[in-house]
Design a protein around this motif. Structure first.
Motif, PDB file in Angstrom:
ATOM      1  N   GLY A  14       0.718  -1.293   0.088  1.00  0.00           N
ATOM      2  CA  GLY A  14      -0.075   0.008   0.180  1.00  0.00           C
ATOM      3  C   GLY A  14       0.827   1.380  -0.039  1.00  0.00           C
ATOM      4  N   SER A  15       2.043   1.128   0.011  1.00  0.00           N
ATOM      5  CA  SER A  15       3.078   2.544  -0.192  1.00  0.00           C
ATOM      6  C   SER A  15       2.525   3.201  -1.539  1.00  0.00           C
ATOM      7  CB  SER A  15       4.393   2.312  -0.134  1.00  0.00           C
ATOM      8  OG  SER A  15       4.913   1.739  -1.291  1.00  0.00           O
ATOM      9  N   LEU A  16       2.329   4.553  -1.410  1.00  0.00           N
ATOM     10  CA  LEU A  16       2.114   5.203  -2.675  1.00  0.00           C
ATOM     11  C   LEU A  16       3.024   5.940  -3.483  1.00  0.00           C
ATOM     12  CD1 LEU A  16      -1.189   6.849  -1.214  1.00  0.00           C
ATOM     13  CD2 LEU A  16      -0.912   4.838  -2.786  1.00  0.00           C
ATOM     14  N   THR A  17       3.091   6.032  -4.694  1.00  0.00           N
ATOM     15  CA  THR A  17       4.163   6.734  -5.270  1.00  0.00           C
ATOM     16  C   THR A  17       3.771   8.330  -5.282  1.00  0.00           C
ATOM     17  OG1 THR A  17       2.917   6.612  -7.279  1.00  0.00           O
ATOM     18  CG2 THR A  17       4.307   4.971  -7.113  1.00  0.00           C
ATOM     19  N   PRO A  18       4.776   8.965  -5.706  1.00  0.00           N
ATOM     20  CA  PRO A  18       4.446  10.367  -5.539  1.00  0.00           C
ATOM     21  C   PRO A  18       3.481  10.876  -6.570  1.00  0.00           C
ATOM     22  CG  PRO A  18       7.029  10.164  -5.572  1.00  0.00           C
ATOM     23  CD  PRO A  18       6.222   8.668  -5.782  1.00  0.00           C
ATOM     24  N   ASP A  19       3.481  10.410  -7.505  1.00  0.00           N
ATOM     25  CA  ASP A  19       2.133  10.579  -8.555  1.00  0.00           C
ATOM     26  C   ASP A  19       1.085  10.392  -8.021  1.00  0.00           C
ATOM     27  OD1 ASP A  19       3.902  11.545 -10.501  1.00  0.00           O
ATOM     28  OD2 ASP A  19       3.936   9.891 -11.582  1.00  0.00           O
ATOM     29  N   ALA A  20       0.840   8.974  -7.271  1.00  0.00           N
ATOM     30  CA  ALA A  20      -0.445   8.649  -6.637  1.00  0.00           C
ATOM     31  C   ALA A  20      -0.730   9.579  -5.576  1.00  0.00           C
ATOM     32  CB  ALA A  20      -0.214   7.189  -6.093  1.00  0.00           C
ATOM     33  N   LEU A  21       0.130  10.049  -4.799  1.00  0.00           N
ATOM     34  CA  LEU A  21      -0.203  10.946  -3.780  1.00  0.00           C
ATOM     35  C   LEU A  21      -0.700  12.467  -4.198  1.00  0.00           C
ATOM     36  CD1 LEU A  21       2.837  10.326  -1.091  1.00  0.00           C
ATOM     37  CD2 LEU A  21       0.604  10.130  -0.925  1.00  0.00           C
ATOM     38  N   ASN A  22       0.192  13.035  -5.558  1.00  0.00           N
ATOM     39  CA  ASN A  22      -0.425  13.913  -5.973  1.00  0.00           C
ATOM     40  C   ASN A  22      -1.794  13.959  -6.490  1.00  0.00           C
ATOM     41  OD1 ASN A  22       1.253  15.948  -5.708  1.00  0.00           O
ATOM     42  ND2 ASN A  22       2.574  15.417  -7.394  1.00  0.00           N
ATOM     43  N   ASN A  23      -1.996  12.597  -7.141  1.00  0.00           N
ATOM     44  CA  ASN A  23      -3.489  12.685  -7.341  1.00  0.00           C
ATOM     45  C   ASN A  23      -4.557  12.432  -6.129  1.00  0.00           C
ATOM     46  OD1 ASN A  23      -4.460  12.297  -9.975  1.00  0.00           O
ATOM     47  ND2 ASN A  23      -3.962  10.019 -10.127  1.00  0.00           N
ATOM     48  N   ARG A  24      -4.298  11.859  -5.249  1.00  0.00           N
ATOM     49  CA  ARG A  24      -4.997  12.060  -4.196  1.00  0.00           C
ATOM     50  C   ARG A  24      -5.134  13.237  -3.382  1.00  0.00           C
ATOM     51  NH1 ARG A  24      -4.552  11.000   1.560  1.00  0.00           N
ATOM     52  NH2 ARG A  24      -6.479  10.160   2.347  1.00  0.00           N
ATOM     53  N   ALA A  25      -4.254  14.034  -3.455  1.00  0.00           N
ATOM     54  CA  ALA A  25      -4.461  15.430  -2.975  1.00  0.00           C
ATOM     55  C   ALA A  25      -5.125  16.097  -3.858  1.00  0.00           C
ATOM     56  CB  ALA A  25      -3.119  16.045  -2.667  1.00  0.00           C
ATOM     57  N   ARG A  26      -5.134  15.992  -5.236  1.00  0.00           N
ATOM     58  CA  ARG A  26      -5.799  16.682  -6.237  1.00  0.00           C
ATOM     59  C   ARG A  26      -7.347  16.340  -5.817  1.00  0.00           C
ATOM     60  NH1 ARG A  26      -3.644  15.377 -11.000  1.00  0.00           N
ATOM     61  NH2 ARG A  26      -1.825  15.174 -10.019  1.00  0.00           N
ATOM     62  N   ARG A  27      -7.739  14.996  -5.833  1.00  0.00           N
ATOM     63  CA  ARG A  27      -9.109  14.580  -5.657  1.00  0.00           C
ATOM     64  C   ARG A  27      -9.696  14.973  -4.240  1.00  0.00           C
ATOM     65  NH1 ARG A  27      -6.981   9.161  -6.831  1.00  0.00           N
ATOM     66  NH2 ARG A  27      -7.152   8.831  -5.081  1.00  0.00           N
ATOM     67  N   LEU A  28      -8.621  15.027  -3.154  1.00  0.00           N
ATOM     68  CA  LEU A  28      -9.297  15.670  -2.014  1.00  0.00           C
ATOM     69  C   LEU A  28      -9.506  17.067  -2.054  1.00  0.00           C
ATOM     70  CD1 LEU A  28     -10.103  15.277   1.178  1.00  0.00           C
ATOM     71  CD2 LEU A  28      -7.358  15.498   1.584  1.00  0.00           C
ATOM     72  N   GLU A  29      -8.556  17.906  -2.896  1.00  0.00           N
ATOM     73  CA  GLU A  29      -8.978  19.361  -2.808  1.00  0.00           C
ATOM     74  C   GLU A  29     -10.124  19.517  -3.605  1.00  0.00           C
ATOM     75  OE1 GLU A  29      -8.607  23.233  -2.313  1.00  0.00           O
ATOM     76  OE2 GLU A  29      -7.062  21.740  -1.290  1.00  0.00           O
ATOM     77  N   VAL A  30     -10.566  18.897  -4.752  1.00  0.00           N
ATOM     78  CA  VAL A  30     -11.873  18.994  -5.532  1.00  0.00           C
ATOM     79  C   VAL A  30     -12.942  18.513  -4.629  1.00  0.00           C
ATOM     80  CG1 VAL A  30     -12.887  18.044  -7.490  1.00  0.00           C
ATOM     81  CG2 VAL A  30     -10.542  18.587  -7.780  1.00  0.00           C
ATOM     82  N   ALA A  31     -12.724  17.562  -3.907  1.00  0.00           N
ATOM     83  CA  ALA A  31     -14.191  17.250  -2.973  1.00  0.00           C
ATOM     84  C   ALA A  31     -14.221  18.257  -1.953  1.00  0.00           C
ATOM     85  CB  ALA A  31     -13.521  15.930  -2.488  1.00  0.00           C
ATOM     86  N   LEU A  32     -13.001  18.851  -1.306  1.00  0.00           N
ATOM     87  CA  LEU A  32     -13.176  19.807  -0.409  1.00  0.00           C
ATOM     88  C   LEU A  32     -13.932  20.997  -0.865  1.00  0.00           C
ATOM     89  CD1 LEU A  32     -12.930  20.596   2.541  1.00  0.00           C
ATOM     90  CD2 LEU A  32     -10.450  21.365   1.699  1.00  0.00           C
ATOM     91  N   ARG A  33     -13.422  21.542  -2.056  1.00  0.00           N
ATOM     92  CA  ARG A  33     -14.055  22.668  -2.797  1.00  0.00           C
ATOM     93  C   ARG A  33     -15.512  22.370  -3.147  1.00  0.00           C
ATOM     94  NH1 ARG A  33     -13.056  27.431  -2.198  1.00  0.00           N
ATOM     95  NH2 ARG A  33     -10.791  26.937  -2.627  1.00  0.00           N
ATOM     96  N   ARG A  34     -15.901  21.147  -3.566  1.00  0.00           N
ATOM     97  CA  ARG A  34     -17.343  20.942  -3.741  1.00  0.00           C
ATOM     98  C   ARG A  34     -18.020  21.065  -2.676  1.00  0.00           C
ATOM     99  NH1 ARG A  34     -16.228  15.607  -6.070  1.00  0.00           N
ATOM    100  NH2 ARG A  34     -15.205  16.123  -8.003  1.00  0.00           N
ATOM    101  N   TYR A  35     -17.628  20.502  -1.493  1.00  0.00           N
ATOM    102  CA  TYR A  35     -18.401  20.609  -0.275  1.00  0.00           C
ATOM    103  C   TYR A  35     -18.428  22.004   0.365  1.00  0.00           C
ATOM    104  CZ  TYR A  35     -18.557  20.695   4.794  1.00  0.00           C
ATOM    105  OH  TYR A  35     -19.155  20.739   6.127  1.00  0.00           O
ATOM    106  N   GLN A  36     -17.462  22.712   0.123  1.00  0.00           N
ATOM    107  CA  GLN A  36     -17.577  24.097   0.621  1.00  0.00           C
ATOM    108  C   GLN A  36     -18.587  24.924  -0.221  1.00  0.00           C
ATOM    109  OE1 GLN A  36     -13.306  25.197  -0.219  1.00  0.00           O
ATOM    110  NE2 GLN A  36     -13.025  25.678   1.918  1.00  0.00           N
ATOM    111  N   VAL A  37     -18.724  24.600  -1.771  1.00  0.00           N
ATOM    112  CA  VAL A  37     -19.620  25.409  -2.180  1.00  0.00           C
ATOM    113  C   VAL A  37     -21.066  24.819  -1.673  1.00  0.00           C
ATOM    114  CG1 VAL A  37     -20.542  25.527  -4.706  1.00  0.00           C
ATOM    115  CG2 VAL A  37     -18.087  25.799  -4.014  1.00  0.00           C
ATOM    116  N   MET A  38     -21.306  23.413  -1.821  1.00  0.00           N
ATOM    117  CA  MET A  38     -22.774  23.061  -1.499  1.00  0.00           C
ATOM    118  C   MET A  38     -23.207  23.472  -0.024  1.00  0.00           C
ATOM    119  SD  MET A  38     -23.820  21.760  -3.907  1.00  0.00           S
ATOM    120  CE  MET A  38     -25.568  21.185  -3.257  1.00  0.00           C
TER     121      MET A  38
END
Length: 131
Positions: A14-38
């Motif tokens: 389960g260790s993540l590569t830097p690209d996978a961590l970046n992807n996860r961070a991006r998805r979390l940022e998008v989910a957080l922004r959607r939550y803030q708006v809603m």
């Protein structure tokens, strides 16, 4: 051959590569922004309905406009629930944190407070929530 197998073993554990961590961070940022708006949309709609819709409904005996307003709030609340579930999945919120987020959408004014606290919690712990 041993060094070649080591990365596969790390990936299996389960260790993540830097690209996978970046992807996860991006998805979390998008989910957080959607939550803030809603959160702001649902919270504002609920306040409008409580401050305008309820007086119209009970004091002025106007039922058509409040009925439409409550229906719109209900539809927006369903979208809010989906967005909150996505945020819970991305940020790995606890069950009680999710209950707080979901409850905030039905209590006037609480959506704004819970949104601020949830956003601050996620942004203040980058090791737990890599945004």
């Amino acid at each position: 051959q041993v060094s070649r197998r080591a990365p596969d073993l790390r990936q299996a554990q389960g260790s993540l590569t830097p690209d996978a961590l970046n992807n996860r961070a991006r998805r979390l940022e998008v989910a957080l922004r959607r939550y803030q708006v809603m959160s702001y949309v649902v919270g504002t709609m609920l306040l409008i309905m409580v401050c305008v819709g309820l007086p119209l409904q009970y004091a002025a005996h106007e039922t058509a406009l409040p009925s439409v307003g409550w229906t719109v709030h209900g539809a927006l609340y369903i979208v809010y629930l989906l967005v909150a579930a996505d945020l819970q999945r991305q940020a790995r919120l606890t069950t009680w944190q999710l209950v707080g987020v979901v409850t905030a959408g039905v209590l006037p004014g609480l959506a704004f407070l819970v949104e601020r606290r949830t956003t601050a919690r996620i942004r203040s712990a980058p090791e737990k929530y890599p945004v």
